[in-house]
Design a protein around this motif. Structure first.
Motif, PDB file in Angstrom:
ATOM      1  N   ARG A  23       0.745  -1.330   0.015  1.00  0.00           N
ATOM      2  CA  ARG A  23      -0.006   0.026   0.182  1.00  0.00           C
ATOM      3  C   ARG A  23       0.795   1.044  -0.218  1.00  0.00           C
ATOM      4  O   ARG A  23       1.550   1.564   0.901  1.00  0.00           O
ATOM      5  N   SER A  45      -7.596  11.630   9.281  1.00  0.00           N
ATOM      6  CA  SER A  45      -6.892  10.513   9.858  1.00  0.00           C
ATOM      7  C   SER A  45      -6.643   9.400   8.846  1.00  0.00           C
ATOM      8  O   SER A  45      -7.204   9.176   8.013  1.00  0.00           O
ATOM      9  N   GLY A  46      -5.510   9.047   8.859  1.00  0.00           N
ATOM     10  CA  GLY A  46      -4.749   8.016   8.035  1.00  0.00           C
ATOM     11  C   GLY A  46      -4.275   8.698   6.757  1.00  0.00           C
ATOM     12  O   GLY A  46      -3.868   7.963   5.693  1.00  0.00           O
ATOM     13  N   GLY A  48      -1.508   9.935   6.290  1.00  0.00           N
ATOM     14  CA  GLY A  48       0.010   9.888   6.427  1.00  0.00           C
ATOM     15  C   GLY A  48       0.838  10.658   6.993  1.00  0.00           C
ATOM     16  O   GLY A  48       1.983  10.988   6.952  1.00  0.00           O
ATOM     17  N   LYS A  49       0.254  11.623   8.067  1.00  0.00           N
ATOM     18  CA  LYS A  49       1.104  12.395   8.840  1.00  0.00           C
ATOM     19  C   LYS A  49       1.848  11.873   9.773  1.00  0.00           C
ATOM     20  O   LYS A  49       3.289  12.132   9.567  1.00  0.00           O
ATOM     21  N   SER A  50       1.659  10.787  10.389  1.00  0.00           N
ATOM     22  CA  SER A  50       2.781  10.507  11.419  1.00  0.00           C
ATOM     23  C   SER A  50       3.766   9.763  10.626  1.00  0.00           C
ATOM     24  O   SER A  50       4.960   9.653  10.987  1.00  0.00           O
ATOM     25  N   THR A  51       3.137   9.014   9.543  1.00  0.00           N
ATOM     26  CA  THR A  51       4.274   8.192   8.494  1.00  0.00           C
ATOM     27  C   THR A  51       5.336   9.366   7.903  1.00  0.00           C
ATOM     28  O   THR A  51       6.375   9.208   8.076  1.00  0.00           O
ATOM     29  N   GLN A  94       2.937  10.762  18.783  1.00  0.00           N
ATOM     30  CA  GLN A  94       1.609  10.884  19.088  1.00  0.00           C
ATOM     31  C   GLN A  94       1.353   9.941  20.352  1.00  0.00           C
ATOM     32  O   GLN A  94       1.950   8.938  20.384  1.00  0.00           O
ATOM     33  N   HIS A 205      -4.747  17.770  14.411  1.00  0.00           N
ATOM     34  CA  HIS A 205      -6.106  18.037  13.906  1.00  0.00           C
ATOM     35  C   HIS A 205      -6.922  19.052  14.069  1.00  0.00           C
ATOM     36  O   HIS A 205      -7.853  19.556  13.316  1.00  0.00           O
TER      37      HIS A 205
HETATM   38  N1  LIG Z   1       3.405   0.251  10.716  1.00  0.00           N
HETATM   39  C1  LIG Z   1       2.325   0.157   9.803  1.00  0.00           C
HETATM   40  N2  LIG Z   1       2.014  -0.714   9.147  1.00  0.00           N
HETATM   41  C2  LIG Z   1       1.157  -0.852   7.998  1.00  0.00           C
HETATM   42  N3  LIG Z   1       0.434   0.196   7.855  1.00  0.00           N
HETATM   43  C3  LIG Z   1       0.479   1.278   8.573  1.00  0.00           C
HETATM   44  C4  LIG Z   1       1.724   1.267   9.458  1.00  0.00           C
HETATM   45  N4  LIG Z   1       1.280   2.602  10.261  1.00  0.00           N
HETATM   46  C5  LIG Z   1       0.483   3.334   9.522  1.00  0.00           C
HETATM   47  N5  LIG Z   1      -0.022   2.565   8.543  1.00  0.00           N
HETATM   48  C6  LIG Z   1      -1.120   2.935   7.518  1.00  0.00           C
HETATM   49  O1  LIG Z   1      -0.772   4.129   6.984  1.00  0.00           O
HETATM   50  C7  LIG Z   1      -1.733   5.214   6.776  1.00  0.00           C
HETATM   51  C8  LIG Z   1      -1.051   6.386   7.508  1.00  0.00           C
HETATM   52  O2  LIG Z   1      -1.022   6.082   8.702  1.00  0.00           O
HETATM   53  P1  LIG Z   1      -0.615   7.338   9.505  1.00  0.00           P
HETATM   54  O3  LIG Z   1      -0.320   7.140  10.857  1.00  0.00           O
HETATM   55  O4  LIG Z   1       0.556   8.145   9.019  1.00  0.00           O
HETATM   56  O5  LIG Z   1      -1.671   8.393   9.583  1.00  0.00           O
HETATM   57  P2  LIG Z   1      -1.887   9.791  10.370  1.00  0.00           P
HETATM   58  O6  LIG Z   1      -2.230  10.804   9.043  1.00  0.00           O
HETATM   59  O7  LIG Z   1      -0.991   9.939  11.370  1.00  0.00           O
HETATM   60  O8  LIG Z   1      -3.307   9.378  11.064  1.00  0.00           O
HETATM   61  P3  LIG Z   1      -3.869   9.920  12.345  1.00  0.00           P
HETATM   62  O9  LIG Z   1      -4.482  11.330  12.137  1.00  0.00           O
HETATM   63  O10 LIG Z   1      -5.168   8.993  12.854  1.00  0.00           O
HETATM   64  O11 LIG Z   1      -2.998   9.786  13.248  1.00  0.00           O
HETATM   65  C9  LIG Z   1      -2.960   4.558   7.459  1.00  0.00           C
HETATM   66  O12 LIG Z   1      -3.759   4.213   6.378  1.00  0.00           O
HETATM   67  C10 LIG Z   1      -2.298   3.606   8.457  1.00  0.00           C
HETATM   68  O13 LIG Z   1      -3.211   2.516   8.501  1.00  0.00           O
END
Ligand SMILES: Nc1ncnc2c1ncn2[C@@H]1O[C@H](COP(=O)(O)OP(=O)(O)OP(=O)(O)O)[C@@H](O)[C@H]1O
Ligand SMILES: [Mg+2]
Length: 268
Positions: A23, A45-46, A48-51, A94, A205
């Motif tokens: 993905r 949410s989701g 990709g911010k934390s990523t 987070q 957020h």
């Molecule tokens: N370790 C992981 N393995 C597989 N998928 C992951 C992993 N970490 C995050 N994801 C997926 O990657 C996508 C982005 O996740 P991320 O945590 O970066 O989102 P986010 O923007 O920080 O969300 P939130 O606002 O909920 O914290 C999500 O769909 C999540 O399910």
């Protein structure tokens, strides 16, 4: 601060692409943050911010693209140099976890123990100074379980700044806090920038908080940057997805069923 360095970007992300399994999570992300800037990363949410933050810390390897911090490509420098570079960065993840088995004071001292050879007394003084900055002086002997949510966040902040970082990352610093405490945390972030001359990246957020602290905003949506620029420009954006985010159109009720199913069934 040296003049030459102050004109170069602290963070430069170019064409960043990343996957979890098959993905794609981030798709061609470009980002530049200048010294002293407060950059807010917004997005559903989701998205990709934390990523993205994990990539900025070199915790994840990109499938394509580069991440430069202080001019160095963090995926192409030797481990030792990366460790040195990490010492210039403070992080509050987070969930902002403190170590539950340690007192507040020990939590804040922890990075100093890990990264320096300072004597005990110096470390105590340094950590106490930082607890003072976040208005937590006198609480060093409490355990995290004895703190309120806002105090935990503030203690986590003190830990993030104990090494006097030049770059700070906060992931959702005010999530789950009441509006007053959350506003205090915003003030604190602004104060840190003033007093420490630090560059700050905040994932949040909370719209009110975002516009209060941000110089510039990057909006992520499903792993792509919708817009990146001065806070005022983003606030006035007429991009429909940004408007939905800013005007709080209930997104959960608009989940694309096909997209959802695809996400569920895609192999990781
Ligand atoms: N370790 C992981 N393995 C597989 N998928 C992951 C992993 N970490 C995050 N994801 C997926 O990657 C996508 C982005 O996740 P991320 O945590 O970066 O989102 P986010 O923007 O920080 O969300 P939130 O606002 O909920 O914290 C999500 O769909 C999540 O399910
Ligand atoms: Mg996140």
């Amino acid at each position: 601060m040296e003049r030459a360095e102050s004109q170069d970007p602290v963070i430069e992300v170019e064409g960043l692409v990343t996957y979890y399994g098959s993905r794609r999570i981030l798709n061609d992300v470009w980002m530049r943050v200048m010294p002293g800037e407060i950059r807010v990363i917004m997005g559903g949410s989701g998205s990709g911010k934390s990523t993205l933050l994990r990539h900025l810390l070199g915790l994840n390897r990109p499938a394509a693209g580069t991440v430069r911090l202080f001019g160095r490509d963090i995926n192409r420098i030797p481990g030792g140099e990366m460790n040195a570079l990490r010492r210039r960065i403070g992080v509050s993840f987070q969930g902002g976890a403190l170590f539950n088995s340690m007192t507040v004071g020990e939590n804040v001292i922890f990075p100093l123990r890990e990264h320096t050879r300072l004597d005990e007394k110096t470390m105590r003084i340094m950590s106490r100074m930082k607890l003072e900055v976040v208005n937590m002086a006198g609480f060093e002997n409490l355990m995290p379980a004895q703190l309120s949510g806002g105090m935990i966040k503030r203690a986590a902040l003190a830990r993030a700044i104990v090494m006097d970082p030049q770059l700070l990352f906060f992931d959702e610093p005010s999530a789950g806090l009441d509006p007053v405490v959350s506003a205090e945390l915003d003030e604190l972030i602004l104060k840190l920038r003033e007093s420490m001359n630090v560059t700050i990246v905040v994932v949040t957020h909370e719209l009110e908080s975002a516009f209060k602290i941000a110089d510039s905003i990057t909006v992520l949506d499903r792993g792509e940057i919708l817009e990146s620029g001065p806070a005022d420009e983003v606030r006035d954006s007429d991009h429909p997805r940004i408007r939905a985010l800013l005007d709080r159109t209930p997104k959960e009720s608009q989940v694309d069923a096909d997209d959802y199913l695809r996400r569920l069934t895609e192999a990781d």
